[in-house]
Design a protein around this motif. Structure first.
Motif, PDB file in Angstrom:
ATOM      1  N   ASP A 339      31.292 -46.181 -78.374  1.00  8.78           N
ATOM      2  CA  ASP A 339      32.273 -46.374 -77.289  1.00  8.78           C
ATOM      3  C   ASP A 339      31.581 -46.941 -76.042  1.00  8.78           C
ATOM      4  O   ASP A 339      32.120 -47.821 -75.362  1.00  8.78           O
ATOM      5  CB  ASP A 339      32.945 -45.047 -76.902  1.00  8.78           C
ATOM      6  N   GLY A 340      30.393 -46.421 -75.746  1.00 13.16           N
ATOM      7  CA  GLY A 340      29.657 -46.864 -74.560  1.00 13.16           C
ATOM      8  C   GLY A 340      29.287 -48.343 -74.649  1.00 13.16           C
ATOM      9  O   GLY A 340      29.450 -49.096 -73.684  1.00 13.16           O
ATOM     10  N   ALA A 341      28.784 -48.756 -75.812  1.00 14.71           N
ATOM     11  CA  ALA A 341      28.409 -50.165 -75.994  1.00 14.71           C
ATOM     12  C   ALA A 341      29.659 -51.048 -75.900  1.00 14.71           C
ATOM     13  O   ALA A 341      29.657 -52.099 -75.247  1.00 14.71           O
ATOM     14  CB  ALA A 341      27.712 -50.346 -77.345  1.00 14.71           C
ATOM     15  N   GLU A 342      30.712 -50.584 -76.522  1.00 19.67           N
ATOM     16  CA  GLU A 342      31.966 -51.356 -76.513  1.00 19.67           C
ATOM     17  C   GLU A 342      32.506 -51.490 -75.079  1.00 19.67           C
ATOM     18  O   GLU A 342      32.957 -52.568 -74.672  1.00 19.67           O
ATOM     19  CB  GLU A 342      32.988 -50.645 -77.386  1.00 19.67           C
ATOM     20  N   ALA A 343      32.424 -50.420 -74.313  1.00 14.92           N
ATOM     21  CA  ALA A 343      32.927 -50.451 -72.931  1.00 14.92           C
ATOM     22  C   ALA A 343      32.114 -51.422 -72.090  1.00 14.92           C
ATOM     23  O   ALA A 343      32.669 -52.163 -71.261  1.00 14.92           O
ATOM     24  CB  ALA A 343      32.873 -49.047 -72.321  1.00 14.92           C
ATOM     25  N   GLN A 344      30.797 -51.443 -72.294  1.00 16.63           N
ATOM     26  CA  GLN A 344      29.968 -52.373 -71.513  1.00 16.63           C
ATOM     27  C   GLN A 344      30.299 -53.819 -71.858  1.00 16.63           C
ATOM     28  O   GLN A 344      30.384 -54.675 -70.970  1.00 16.63           O
ATOM     29  CB  GLN A 344      28.483 -52.103 -71.761  1.00 16.63           C
ATOM     30  N   VAL A 345      30.505 -54.105 -73.135  1.00 19.15           N
ATOM     31  CA  VAL A 345      30.839 -55.486 -73.539  1.00 19.15           C
ATOM     32  C   VAL A 345      32.220 -55.861 -73.000  1.00 19.15           C
ATOM     33  O   VAL A 345      32.409 -56.952 -72.437  1.00 19.15           O
ATOM     34  CB  VAL A 345      30.779 -55.635 -75.072  1.00 19.15           C
ATOM     35  N   ALA A 346      33.182 -54.955 -73.115  1.00 15.19           N
ATOM     36  CA  ALA A 346      34.545 -55.251 -72.628  1.00 15.19           C
ATOM     37  C   ALA A 346      34.538 -55.509 -71.123  1.00 15.19           C
ATOM     38  O   ALA A 346      35.183 -56.446 -70.631  1.00 15.19           O
ATOM     39  CB  ALA A 346      35.475 -54.080 -72.957  1.00 15.19           C
ATOM     40  N   ASP A 347      33.775 -54.710 -70.402  1.00 18.27           N
ATOM     41  CA  ASP A 347      33.668 -54.886 -68.945  1.00 18.27           C
ATOM     42  C   ASP A 347      33.033 -56.246 -68.616  1.00 18.27           C
ATOM     43  O   ASP A 347      33.511 -56.966 -67.733  1.00 18.27           O
ATOM     44  CB  ASP A 347      32.824 -53.744 -68.371  1.00 18.27           C
ATOM     45  N   ALA A 348      31.967 -56.605 -69.355  1.00 17.22           N
ATOM     46  CA  ALA A 348      31.300 -57.890 -69.107  1.00 17.22           C
ATOM     47  C   ALA A 348      32.264 -59.051 -69.359  1.00 17.22           C
ATOM     48  O   ALA A 348      32.355 -59.992 -68.565  1.00 17.22           O
ATOM     49  CB  ALA A 348      30.067 -58.016 -70.005  1.00 17.22           C
ATOM     50  N   GLY A 352      34.182 -62.179 -66.888  1.00 19.19           N
ATOM     51  CA  GLY A 352      33.836 -63.587 -67.108  1.00 19.19           C
ATOM     52  C   GLY A 352      32.636 -63.819 -67.998  1.00 19.19           C
ATOM     53  O   GLY A 352      32.219 -64.963 -68.197  1.00 19.19           O
ATOM     54  N   GLY A 353      32.052 -62.763 -68.551  1.00 18.66           N
ATOM     55  CA  GLY A 353      30.910 -62.926 -69.443  1.00 18.66           C
ATOM     56  C   GLY A 353      31.334 -63.550 -70.777  1.00 18.66           C
ATOM     57  O   GLY A 353      32.481 -63.431 -71.194  1.00 18.66           O
ATOM     58  N   ARG A 354      30.361 -64.245 -71.426  1.00 24.60           N
ATOM     59  CA  ARG A 354      30.639 -64.865 -72.736  1.00 24.60           C
ATOM     60  C   ARG A 354      29.783 -64.187 -73.795  1.00 24.60           C
ATOM     61  O   ARG A 354      28.557 -64.102 -73.651  1.00 24.60           O
ATOM     62  CB  ARG A 354      30.287 -66.355 -72.710  1.00 24.60           C
ATOM     63  N   VAL A 355      30.428 -63.710 -74.852  1.00 19.05           N
ATOM     64  CA  VAL A 355      29.685 -63.104 -75.961  1.00 19.05           C
ATOM     65  C   VAL A 355      29.145 -64.234 -76.834  1.00 19.05           C
ATOM     66  O   VAL A 355      29.918 -65.037 -77.370  1.00 19.05           O
ATOM     67  CB  VAL A 355      30.604 -62.166 -76.779  1.00 19.05           C
ATOM     68  N   LEU A 356      27.806 -64.318 -76.945  1.00 20.74           N
ATOM     69  CA  LEU A 356      27.200 -65.400 -77.732  1.00 20.74           C
ATOM     70  C   LEU A 356      27.044 -65.005 -79.197  1.00 20.74           C
ATOM     71  O   LEU A 356      27.023 -65.860 -80.073  1.00 20.74           O
ATOM     72  CB  LEU A 356      25.833 -65.766 -77.148  1.00 20.74           C
ATOM     73  N   CYS A 357      26.914 -63.718 -79.454  1.00 19.41           N
ATOM     74  CA  CYS A 357      26.975 -63.235 -80.840  1.00 19.41           C
ATOM     75  C   CYS A 357      27.244 -61.743 -80.807  1.00 19.41           C
ATOM     76  O   CYS A 357      26.961 -61.067 -79.809  1.00 19.41           O
ATOM     77  CB  CYS A 357      25.697 -63.534 -81.615  1.00 19.41           C
ATOM     78  N   GLY A 358      27.833 -61.235 -81.878  1.00 18.73           N
ATOM     79  CA  GLY A 358      28.156 -59.810 -81.963  1.00 18.73           C
ATOM     80  C   GLY A 358      29.334 -59.462 -81.076  1.00 18.73           C
ATOM     81  O   GLY A 358      30.314 -60.199 -80.990  1.00 18.73           O
ATOM     82  N   GLY A 359      29.224 -58.275 -80.444  1.00 14.92           N
ATOM     83  CA  GLY A 359      30.254 -57.884 -79.478  1.00 14.92           C
ATOM     84  C   GLY A 359      31.244 -56.852 -79.974  1.00 14.92           C
ATOM     85  O   GLY A 359      32.093 -56.405 -79.212  1.00 14.92           O
ATOM     86  N   ILE A 374      24.999 -61.506 -74.524  1.00 13.52           N
ATOM     87  CA  ILE A 374      26.056 -61.911 -73.591  1.00 13.52           C
ATOM     88  C   ILE A 374      25.450 -62.772 -72.490  1.00 13.52           C
ATOM     89  O   ILE A 374      24.366 -62.462 -71.988  1.00 13.52           O
ATOM     90  CB  ILE A 374      26.722 -60.698 -72.899  1.00 13.52           C
ATOM     91  N   ALA A 375      26.164 -63.838 -72.099  1.00 16.61           N
ATOM     92  CA  ALA A 375      25.717 -64.674 -70.971  1.00 16.61           C
ATOM     93  C   ALA A 375      26.820 -64.718 -69.921  1.00 16.61           C
ATOM     94  O   ALA A 375      27.976 -64.389 -70.202  1.00 16.61           O
ATOM     95  CB  ALA A 375      25.396 -66.086 -71.464  1.00 16.61           C
ATOM     96  N   GLY A 376      26.443 -65.135 -68.716  1.00 18.36           N
ATOM     97  CA  GLY A 376      27.439 -65.388 -67.673  1.00 18.36           C
ATOM     98  C   GLY A 376      28.099 -64.153 -67.104  1.00 18.36           C
ATOM     99  O   GLY A 376      29.208 -64.219 -66.566  1.00 18.36           O
ATOM    100  N   THR A 377      27.397 -63.012 -67.176  1.00 18.13           N
ATOM    101  CA  THR A 377      27.969 -61.773 -66.652  1.00 18.13           C
ATOM    102  C   THR A 377      27.633 -61.645 -65.165  1.00 18.13           C
ATOM    103  O   THR A 377      26.485 -61.876 -64.791  1.00 18.13           O
ATOM    104  CB  THR A 377      27.333 -60.570 -67.383  1.00 18.13           C
ATOM    105  N   PRO A 378      28.573 -61.274 -64.323  1.00 20.98           N
ATOM    106  CA  PRO A 378      28.211 -61.070 -62.921  1.00 20.98           C
ATOM    107  C   PRO A 378      27.263 -59.877 -62.770  1.00 20.98           C
ATOM    108  O   PRO A 378      27.227 -58.991 -63.629  1.00 20.98           O
ATOM    109  CB  PRO A 378      29.549 -60.816 -62.221  1.00 20.98           C
ATOM    110  N   THR A 379      26.527 -59.877 -61.670  1.00 23.53           N
ATOM    111  CA  THR A 379      25.475 -58.863 -61.521  1.00 23.53           C
ATOM    112  C   THR A 379      26.010 -57.481 -61.173  1.00 23.53           C
ATOM    113  O   THR A 379      25.246 -56.513 -61.125  1.00 23.53           O
ATOM    114  CB  THR A 379      24.453 -59.285 -60.442  1.00 23.53           C
ATOM    115  N   ASP A 380      27.314 -57.389 -60.923  1.00 25.12           N
ATOM    116  CA  ASP A 380      27.855 -56.043 -60.687  1.00 25.12           C
ATOM    117  C   ASP A 380      28.514 -55.472 -61.953  1.00 25.12           C
ATOM    118  O   ASP A 380      29.135 -54.409 -61.914  1.00 25.12           O
ATOM    119  CB  ASP A 380      28.853 -56.040 -59.516  1.00 25.12           C
TER     120      ASP A 380
END
Ligand code: NAP
Length: 483
Positions: A339-348, A352-359, A374-380
């Motif tokens: 759940d924690g990993a999924e929440a971080q990816v969903a938030d990214a 505006g973040g882009r998942v380059l693989c996985g996710g 993941i690329a293009g994630t804002p720093t907050d």
């Protein structure tokens, strides 16, 4: 496996005063295989009374162990090391069953645990004091090094054997006695390590094991005046709480806490080595490692090339049960970690973040998450600020060295950082500017038994490993002798 000692590896018991036993109230807790979600064993669950009995056993054993000549303590630790090495396969199998990591990693961890005992056996014989020049002819001045006393060791689930070894071996080498509390998820590995301690013939009470609900056991460690030191590895939140409360008893604390490691790749780096380094650092133990790369910063002119090679390498990782052949990435410890990993990816992605693989989480059974870049994630974004304990890595580009260092240091954590460059002067400048306790220069796995391990800022205090590891369990007593 010492099935006679622990009643079969699936049935863990407490080890108090040299005796394997159930909890006084008969409570037990299930142990789960994260690769299947199924219950595979059970562990006796100690209450406060059991923890108090363990502290009493450690206190009773302390004078004798502290007075045992260092070569004898060293010999006992060497016997533990030998048994750990001999039982590597069995202990690794238990670890993979309850923790999930690939067998090859589990074997390596058991070897490292044995090394902690061996290194500290050697250090036991080198605990020196000082003679100090006096101010008058009629005095002689000495500084003695003596064991701090009963030590409580609290360990996490991600390295269930080596964290025990990193605390217990230097404590025993110094002449302390110990009570260990393993994480709820991985008590059976602790039993397997303690079976080696038992079979090595350590005197009763020198090392004790109590698993069970953390709050009541922690309360005993914090309030019993006989416990003189608490050595903790785990989350920053629990570490802060322990430190606050330990102040009431003026107990020593050493705290190995969370991390948020930056991984800097400069344009002059060997890019293939850097990609191998990121994969080793981030995806080992499914990313559940305190010194794991959490933020990847790549110098702009090589970012595209690096990203392409990294994504290819991450896509090639084989995910599966830790006991399946050829697996690189095992399950996460439990469903909430997924759940924690999924929440971080969903938030990214939401920012505006882009998942380059996985996710994505993977279909059950077991708690698996796809290795993710993941690329293009804002720093907050969460992934940029909150410790990621899973197989997820965000990447950013940087323009110059000053920016790389500034962004690397922009966190409350300070455990480990990584720098990939072939420019020696830059490696030295950047290493010196990084506010971290450990820096890997072109090295993604900097942990060795002979080196100091620990963090700055909110990643903790104190060092384990190396000669500093034993020092953490010693008091200095000044003696002034009139003659
Ligand atoms: P955690 O929740 O802090 O648990 C660590 C240990 O503390 C477990 O044995 C846990 O017991 C115990 N604990 C929890 N609450 C307690 C309390 N109130 N009183 C006494 N003990 C208590 O951390 P985790 O999630 O298991 O481990 C992951 C964390 O450890 C990450 O932040 C990681 O970075 C850090 N870590 C740091 C290092 C390092 O050397 N710096 C190494 C490895 C891991 P239960 O399991 O029974 O809750």
């Amino acid at each position: 496996m010492q099935s006679t000692a622990v009643g079969g590896w699936r049935e863990g018991k407490l080890y108090i005063g040299g005796i394997w036993r159930e909890a006084e109230a008969g409570a037990v807790a299930p142990v789960t295989d994260p690769g299947s979600g199924e219950t595979i064993g059970r562990m006796a669950a100690a209450a406060a009374t059991d923890a108090a009995a363990a502290v009493a056993a450690a206190a009773a054993a302390f004078p004798g162990w502290a007075a045992t000549p260092a070569p004898e303590r060293a010999a006992a630790l060497r016997r533990v090391a030998r048994l750990l090495a001999e039982r590597r396969e069995e202990i690794a199998a238990v670890m993979t069953a309850e923790q999930g990591k690939p067998l090859a990693e589990a074997r390596g961890e058991v070897e490292m645990t044995a090394e902690y005992f061996l290194w500290n056996a050697e250090e036991a014989r080198r605990i020196y004091g000082d003679t100090i020049p006096a101010s008058s002819a009629g005095k002689r001045l000495l500084a003695l090094r003596q064991p701090v006393g009963v030590t409580a060791a609290i360990t996490p689930w991600n390295f269930p054997a080596s964290m025990l070894g990193r605390k217990l071996a230097p404590a025993l080498a110094a002449g302390c006695t110990a009570v260990c509390k393993p994480a709820a998820a991985t008590p059976l590995t602790a039993c397997a390590v303690f079976a080696c301690i038992h079979d090595a013939g350590l005197p009763p009470g020198v090392a004790n094991l109590v698993a069970g609900p953390a709050g009541p056991i922690g309360d005993v460690f914090l309030t019993d005046p006989r416990v003189r030191k608490i050595s903790f590895t785990g989350s920053t939140a629990v570490g802060k709480m322990l430190m606050r409360r330990a102040a009431d008893g003026m107990k020593r604390v050493s705290l190995e806490l969370g991390g948020h490691a930056p991984f800097l790749i400069f344009a002059d780096a060997d890019l293939d080595a850097a990609v191998r380094g990121v994969v080793a650092s981030r995806f080992r133990n499914a990313g559940q490692t305190c010194i794991s790369a959490n933020r990847l910063y790549v110098e702009a002119q090589v970012a595209e090339a690096l990203q392409e090679r990294l994504v290819a390498a991450v896509r090639a990782l084989r995910v599966g049960r830790g006991d399946a052949p050829g697996v690189d990435v095992g399950p996460l410890i439990d469903a909430s970690a997924v759940d924690g990993a999924e929440a971080q990816v969903a938030d990214a992605v939401a920012r505006g973040g882009r998942v380059l693989c996985g996710g994505h989480r993977m279909a059950g059974p077991g708690s698996f998450f796809e290795p993710t870049v993941i690329a293009g994630t804002p720093t907050d974004a969460l992934v940029a600020r909150q410790e990621t304990f899973g197989p997820v890595i965000p990447l950013w580009t940087f323009g110059d060295e000053a920016e790389a260092v500034r962004r690397a240091n922009d966190t409350a954590y300070g455990l480990a950082a990584y720098v990939y460059t072939r420019d020696l002067a830059r490696a030295i400048r950047v290493t010196e500017a990084l506010e971290y306790g450990i820096v890997g220069v072109n090295d993604p796995v900097p942990t060795v038994v002979q080196a100091p391990f620990g963090g700055v800022k909110e990643s903790g205090m104190g060092r384990e490993g190396g000669y500093e590891g034993v020092r953490g369990f010693l008091e200095t007593k000044f003696v002034s002798i009139g003659i």
